[in-house]
Design an enzyme around this catalytic site. Sequence first.
Site, PDB file in Angstrom:
ATOM      1  N   GLY A  35     -71.968  36.059  -2.934  1.00 45.87           N
ATOM      2  CA  GLY A  35     -72.681  36.917  -3.885  1.00 45.87           C
ATOM      3  C   GLY A  35     -72.472  36.545  -5.334  1.00 45.87           C
ATOM      4  NE  ARG A  73     -63.853  42.583  -1.993  1.00 49.27           N
ATOM      5  CZ  ARG A  73     -64.821  41.668  -1.958  1.00 49.27           C
ATOM      6  NH1 ARG A  73     -64.916  40.776  -2.919  1.00 49.27           N
ATOM      7  NH2 ARG A  73     -65.683  41.608  -0.960  1.00 49.27           N
ATOM      8  CG  LEU A 101     -64.952  34.948  -6.454  1.00 48.14           C
ATOM      9  CD1 LEU A 101     -66.424  34.544  -6.510  1.00 48.14           C
ATOM     10  CD2 LEU A 101     -64.097  33.760  -6.009  1.00 48.14           C
ATOM     11  CB  THR A 139     -62.400  29.987  -3.632  1.00 43.94           C
ATOM     12  OG1 THR A 139     -61.220  30.744  -3.939  1.00 43.94           O
ATOM     13  CG2 THR A 139     -63.224  29.764  -4.890  1.00 43.94           C
ATOM     14  NE  ARG A 140     -66.153  24.297   1.839  1.00 47.63           N
ATOM     15  CZ  ARG A 140     -65.790  23.399   2.736  1.00 47.63           C
ATOM     16  NH1 ARG A 140     -64.529  23.089   2.868  1.00 47.63           N
ATOM     17  NH2 ARG A 140     -66.692  22.818   3.463  1.00 47.63           N
ATOM     18  CB  ALA A 191     -55.760  32.612  -7.420  1.00 48.32           C
ATOM     19  CG  HIS A 226     -69.412  42.096   5.334  1.00 53.76           C
ATOM     20  ND1 HIS A 226     -70.627  42.132   5.963  1.00 53.76           N
ATOM     21  CD2 HIS A 226     -69.680  41.969   4.005  1.00 53.76           C
ATOM     22  CE1 HIS A 226     -71.595  42.019   5.061  1.00 53.76           C
ATOM     23  NE2 HIS A 226     -71.040  41.920   3.869  1.00 53.76           N
ATOM     24  CB  ALA A 281     -67.141  33.507  -2.857  1.00 51.99           C
TER      25      ALA A 281
HETATM   26  C1  LIG Z   1     -67.506  34.723   3.319  1.00 47.52           C
HETATM   27  C2  LIG Z   1     -66.872  35.283   2.064  1.00 47.52           C
HETATM   28  C3  LIG Z   1     -67.686  35.680   1.009  1.00 47.52           C
HETATM   29  C4  LIG Z   1     -67.097  36.196  -0.161  1.00 47.52           C
HETATM   30  N1  LIG Z   1     -67.913  36.512  -1.225  1.00 47.52           N
HETATM   31  C5  LIG Z   1     -67.332  36.912  -2.392  1.00 47.52           C
HETATM   32  C6  LIG Z   1     -68.137  37.128  -3.562  1.00 47.52           C
HETATM   33  O1  LIG Z   1     -69.358  36.932  -3.539  1.00 47.52           O
HETATM   34  N2  LIG Z   1     -67.508  37.530  -4.695  1.00 47.52           N
HETATM   35  C7  LIG Z   1     -66.162  37.752  -4.773  1.00 47.52           C
HETATM   36  O2  LIG Z   1     -65.649  38.126  -5.830  1.00 47.52           O
HETATM   37  N3  LIG Z   1     -65.388  37.522  -3.675  1.00 47.52           N
HETATM   38  C8  LIG Z   1     -65.937  37.108  -2.511  1.00 47.52           C
HETATM   39  N4  LIG Z   1     -65.134  36.864  -1.428  1.00 47.52           N
HETATM   40  C9  LIG Z   1     -63.674  36.992  -1.585  1.00 47.52           C
HETATM   41  C10 LIG Z   1     -63.152  35.807  -2.411  1.00 47.52           C
HETATM   42  O3  LIG Z   1     -63.818  34.635  -1.995  1.00 47.52           O
HETATM   43  C11 LIG Z   1     -61.654  35.618  -2.218  1.00 47.52           C
HETATM   44  O4  LIG Z   1     -60.980  36.825  -2.395  1.00 47.52           O
HETATM   45  C12 LIG Z   1     -61.103  34.608  -3.237  1.00 47.52           C
HETATM   46  O5  LIG Z   1     -61.859  33.427  -3.172  1.00 47.52           O
HETATM   47  C13 LIG Z   1     -59.637  34.319  -2.968  1.00 47.52           C
HETATM   48  O6  LIG Z   1     -59.226  33.263  -3.799  1.00 47.52           O
HETATM   49  P1  LIG Z   1     -57.721  32.757  -3.729  1.00 47.52           P
HETATM   50  O7  LIG Z   1     -57.601  31.649  -4.702  1.00 47.52           O
HETATM   51  O8  LIG Z   1     -56.822  33.911  -3.874  1.00 47.52           O
HETATM   52  O9  LIG Z   1     -57.527  32.235  -2.228  1.00 47.52           O
HETATM   53  P2  LIG Z   1     -58.335  31.137  -1.410  1.00 47.52           P
HETATM   54  O10 LIG Z   1     -59.572  30.746  -2.085  1.00 47.52           O
HETATM   55  O11 LIG Z   1     -58.458  31.646  -0.023  1.00 47.52           O
HETATM   56  O12 LIG Z   1     -57.340  29.882  -1.388  1.00 47.52           O
HETATM   57  C14 LIG Z   1     -56.156  29.939  -0.650  1.00 47.52           C
HETATM   58  C15 LIG Z   1     -55.491  28.583  -0.698  1.00 47.52           C
HETATM   59  O13 LIG Z   1     -54.164  28.697  -0.205  1.00 47.52           O
HETATM   60  C16 LIG Z   1     -53.909  27.647   0.697  1.00 47.52           C
HETATM   61  N5  LIG Z   1     -52.864  28.084   1.614  1.00 47.52           N
HETATM   62  C17 LIG Z   1     -52.869  29.133   2.461  1.00 47.52           C
HETATM   63  N6  LIG Z   1     -51.691  29.196   3.108  1.00 47.52           N
HETATM   64  C18 LIG Z   1     -50.947  28.170   2.659  1.00 47.52           C
HETATM   65  C19 LIG Z   1     -49.643  27.694   2.962  1.00 47.52           C
HETATM   66  N7  LIG Z   1     -48.859  28.294   3.850  1.00 47.52           N
HETATM   67  N8  LIG Z   1     -49.201  26.588   2.318  1.00 47.52           N
HETATM   68  C20 LIG Z   1     -49.980  25.928   1.430  1.00 47.52           C
HETATM   69  N9  LIG Z   1     -51.212  26.350   1.100  1.00 47.52           N
HETATM   70  C21 LIG Z   1     -51.684  27.457   1.706  1.00 47.52           C
HETATM   71  C22 LIG Z   1     -55.229  27.361   1.358  1.00 47.52           C
HETATM   72  O14 LIG Z   1     -55.184  26.078   1.920  1.00 47.52           O
HETATM   73  C23 LIG Z   1     -56.140  27.495   0.149  1.00 47.52           C
HETATM   74  O15 LIG Z   1     -56.097  26.298  -0.580  1.00 47.52           O
HETATM   75  C24 LIG Z   1     -65.701  36.355  -0.257  1.00 47.52           C
HETATM   76  C25 LIG Z   1     -64.900  35.963   0.809  1.00 47.52           C
HETATM   77  C26 LIG Z   1     -65.464  35.426   1.959  1.00 47.52           C
HETATM   78  C27 LIG Z   1     -64.569  35.013   3.077  1.00 47.52           C
END
Ligand SMILES: Cc1cc2nc3c(=O)[nH]c(=O)nc-3n(C[C@H](O)[C@H](O)[C@H](O)COP(=O)(O)OP(=O)(O)OC[C@H]3O[C@@H](n4cnc5c(N)ncnc54)[C@H](O)[C@@H]3O)c2cc1C
Length: 507
Positions: free
Chosen positions: A45, A365, A371, A40-41, A12, A225, A43
């Site tokens: 499926g 969800r 993603l 994200t890293r 995001a 999960h 994820a």
């Molecule tokens: C094991 C696992 C498997 C998954 N598999 C799937 C899948 O197959 N398909 C799917 O759609 N979704 C999947 N999900 C869910 C999906 O990965 C997440 O919902 C999505 O990646 C979230 O993206 P994001 O950019 O919102 O946050 P994130 O990718 O979590 O990024 C958050 C960022 O914010 C930063 N941050 C946090 N707090 C602070 C702060 N206070 N100050 C500065 N930076 C901060 C972190 O350092 C990081 O860089 C999975 C999740 C997990 C844990």
Amino acid sequence: MTRLLVVGGGIAGLWAAVKAADAGFEVELVTKTELAETNTRYAQGGIAAALFPDDSADRHFADTLEAGAGLADPAAVRVLCDEGPSRVRDLIRFGVEFDRGESGLERGLEAAHSRPRILHAGGDATGAAIESALVATVRRRAVHIAERSMLVDLIVDAGTVVGARLLDDHGAITDHRADAVVLATGGSGCLYRHTTNPAVATGDGVAAAWRGGARLADLEFTQFHPTALAAPGTPLISEAVRGEGAVLRDVHGRRFLLDVHPDAELAPRDVVARAVWRQMTAQGGAPVLLDASALGAAFLARRFPGLDAVVRDAGFDWSREPVPITPAAHYAMGGVATDLDGRTSLPGLYAVGETARTGVHGANRLASNSLLEAAVFADRAARALVADSGPGLGGASPDTSCIPATARDSATLTVDREQLRELMWQRVGLERDAAGLAAASARLDAWRAPDVRDRRTAEDRNLLDLARLTVAAAQARRDSIGAHFRTDDPAQAASSIAPRAPELEAA
Ligand SMILES: Cc1cc2nc3c(=O)[nH]c(=O)nc-3n(C[C@H](O)[C@H](O)[C@H](O)COP(=O)(O)OP(=O)(O)OC[C@H]3O[C@@H](n4cnc5c(N)ncnc54)[C@H](O)[C@@H]3O)c2cc1C
């Protein structure tokens, strides 16, 4: 030039940063630890989108609404499903190499999707492929990236967000002024003792937004999960392992799910997760066992190379013996309430990704929609930034069930993170009731937040705020719906284990 501060380096935040830079914004992107350490890293499926001739945005829309148990916002789901295919094509342009077969893009079928529509990359490494492509893309832009720079609080001036207070590795806190702030800090799985999320997922953006006066919504909905390895980090073990024939056993070796649901181990995710939770409770907290030994070493290594390495690295030979598993907090459906363009209730503040509550998930969800949600709504937020441009950008008053900011804190005992996570796990986890929630609330009120000195104390303060807000949201919703299961609502408890389509893959 308009100065934009993006907080977070997952799909995001990276997406918003790239699109805003392309639109001429001066963008600074900060992350708490290393750029790529994100949900994200991890994820596995994949990402869902209606890209194939036998599918349609209407079908994806219907599936998403059904998964949301009647609480998803149809307008948000419509945007997600209509714009999803274009955002997936953008990902391909950004360099994501989705897996392909002889007839083009490969696609998987996942739980509660009526069509196979899940694109994946590197087999079970979709998130890693997306993260690295977007990191490479952002590095080609004039985006200033500051790693190990943690958001502590928003700077709010006369109701408008005008920047953020950031903490560096040496404990120094500095004010960064900006014309707008985009929160993309991901989820809050670390609220719970067991989570599939990495350690950065402490809900910082949601807590900071609340302290700044932004509206939140749906915090009572956390997706758990059923099968995480009961080992440090509680890594996710895909439902696909059960799909291939692995079974769950209690400490005596009995397949307890045969008594719970006609589909046994392939019952819906929330049903299996609760059954595992109950079995663990019945056996004094000991993990239940995932028995994949019948699949054989060669098959496990070939079909699940990533998981095979994870399980073996944790010290288990799952081709020979059952491995301990536990349910784990996986995904936050709630967060900072936004309109369809990422605007929060505060002018100058936008929220995207798992931090945002856009309304697409409702009470639960649909697998692989997160993603997609991040990409679709980060893209819209970037366009809204352009449309709103000028100091004090944006600001919406979303029509959602919101939790207002209130002041509290008279306690003297500083919060203990591990005790808080255990409390949330026991009282505010897979099953809740009025007595447990009241006990949790009292315990949380007996703690006060630490003074912010470093990353740990800043996170503890956020976890305490978020725990209190989550308990309040769970208390306010007295019926069971979706991921929010109240054992003191017997009518819903009975209907929630009715047979549904089996799960096929994990996300
Ligand atoms: C094991 C696992 C498997 C998954 N598999 C799937 C899948 O197959 N398909 C799917 O759609 N979704 C999947 N999900 C869910 C999906 O990965 C997440 O919902 C999505 O990646 C979230 O993206 P994001 O950019 O919102 O946050 P994130 O990718 O979590 O990024 C958050 C960022 O914010 C930063 N941050 C946090 N707090 C602070 C702060 N206070 N100050 C500065 N930076 C901060 C972190 O350092 C990081 O860089 C999975 C999740 C997990 C844990």
